[in-house]
Write a protein that holds these residues in place. Sequence first.
Motif, PDB file in Angstrom:
ATOM      1  N   ILE A   5       0.881  -1.173   0.000  1.00  0.00           N
ATOM      2  CA  ILE A   5       0.000   0.000   0.000  1.00  0.00           C
ATOM      3  C   ILE A   5       0.912   1.215   0.000  1.00  0.00           C
ATOM      4  N   LEU A  19      -8.753   8.481   3.732  1.00  0.00           N
ATOM      5  CA  LEU A  19      -7.365   8.023   3.847  1.00  0.00           C
ATOM      6  C   LEU A  19      -6.444   9.153   3.424  1.00  0.00           C
ATOM      7  N   VAL A  22      -1.648   6.664   3.346  1.00  0.00           N
ATOM      8  CA  VAL A  22      -1.366   5.414   4.062  1.00  0.00           C
ATOM      9  C   VAL A  22      -0.372   4.580   3.265  1.00  0.00           C
ATOM     10  N   GLY A  41     -10.679   5.036   9.294  1.00  0.00           N
ATOM     11  CA  GLY A  41     -10.288   4.671   7.935  1.00  0.00           C
ATOM     12  C   GLY A  41      -9.980   3.196   7.757  1.00  0.00           C
ATOM     13  N   LYS A  42     -10.251   2.380   8.780  1.00  0.00           N
ATOM     14  CA  LYS A  42      -9.882   0.962   8.738  1.00  0.00           C
ATOM     15  C   LYS A  42     -10.597   0.214   7.613  1.00  0.00           C
ATOM     16  N   THR A  44     -12.323   1.444   5.091  1.00  0.00           N
ATOM     17  CA  THR A  44     -11.992   2.048   3.800  1.00  0.00           C
ATOM     18  C   THR A  44     -10.684   1.479   3.267  1.00  0.00           C
ATOM     19  N   LEU A  45      -9.712   1.337   4.149  1.00  0.00           N
ATOM     20  CA  LEU A  45      -8.411   0.821   3.725  1.00  0.00           C
ATOM     21  C   LEU A  45      -8.510  -0.608   3.206  1.00  0.00           C
ATOM     22  N   HIS A  48      -9.832  -1.477  -0.209  1.00  0.00           N
ATOM     23  CA  HIS A  48      -8.946  -1.250  -1.341  1.00  0.00           C
ATOM     24  C   HIS A  48      -8.218  -2.535  -1.740  1.00  0.00           C
ATOM     25  N   PRO A  55      -7.987   3.728  -5.095  1.00  0.00           N
ATOM     26  CA  PRO A  55      -7.367   4.934  -4.533  1.00  0.00           C
ATOM     27  C   PRO A  55      -7.664   6.193  -5.358  1.00  0.00           C
ATOM     28  N   VAL A  60      -2.184   0.390  -4.700  1.00  0.00           N
ATOM     29  CA  VAL A  60      -2.304  -0.826  -3.889  1.00  0.00           C
ATOM     30  C   VAL A  60      -1.972  -2.005  -4.782  1.00  0.00           C
ATOM     31  N   MET A 209      -4.807   3.077  13.490  1.00  0.00           N
ATOM     32  CA  MET A 209      -5.158   4.159  12.574  1.00  0.00           C
ATOM     33  C   MET A 209      -5.951   5.246  13.292  1.00  0.00           C
TER      34      MET A 209
END
Length: 278
Positions: A5, A19, A22, A41-42, A44-45, A48, A55, A60, A209
């Motif tokens: 990432i 985000l 990150v 943002g967990k 959401t991350l 991805h 993004p 990623v 995060m």
Amino acid sequence: MRISIEDVHFVYPGGVEALRGVSLSIEPGERVAIVGQNGAGKTTLVKHLNGLLRPTRGRVRIGDWDTAQVEVHRLAQRVGYVFQNPDGQLFCRTVAEEVAFGPRNLGYTPEEISQRVAEALALAELEDKAEANPYDLSPSWRKMVALASVIAMDTPIVIFDEPTTGQDVRTIRRIERMIEMLSQRGKTILTITHDIDFCAENFERVVVMGQGRVLLDGPKEMVLGMEAILAQTYVEPPQLTRLGMRLGFEKTVCTSEQFLETLRRRLDHPQSDPRAEG
């Protein structure tokens, strides 16, 4: 299969920046827990990683695939995602059909599908429920069906989104056994969780995060011992970690085994403890 990432930013259509730069690298076979308050943002991350989100800026990669360039159905070959609410994931008439759906859509042969379904049902302790309608089962068992349906796909990466939420102790123990078995098979396992004790007992690396950024990242003994920074994200260290701090343990303990071993050494050799008196 390595996860990379790289300086990922993501802005939702309404303008919310979820985000903010990150960057993480996760090696094959790692067990990583991502923690933080709601809105950090967990989710959401991790969305991805299987292409559900792309993004706004950054990149990623899953192995040699750039997720922005690969269709979601192809990413499903590499990343299995168990959603927090199993009811949003289940739709077949029987448990066996549900578990078979993923491998069937990945193009496995009937023999391979049968083998994968049998293994997943056994791992989730669902053999006696194979012909039941998932919605006739309790919420805890529906959770296990959702887990089994992802495990049957045999992806190298498995993501658990809040796996212990609303679950009883027996179900949590089943989930822990599944995580251990998947780890023994070399799978990369990520979880999003607010259950910090579950995190400490089952994951070796913790990512904290806050406000769309990574605040802490490292071995759990390092991260979960940083009480002041965790407090900024409304995350408390595990109960045993806090107790060890109050007892003056020199090293951070995260699991019951670590706590008992440290306490045993302290009782056996009190003179070696610089904090001991008398």
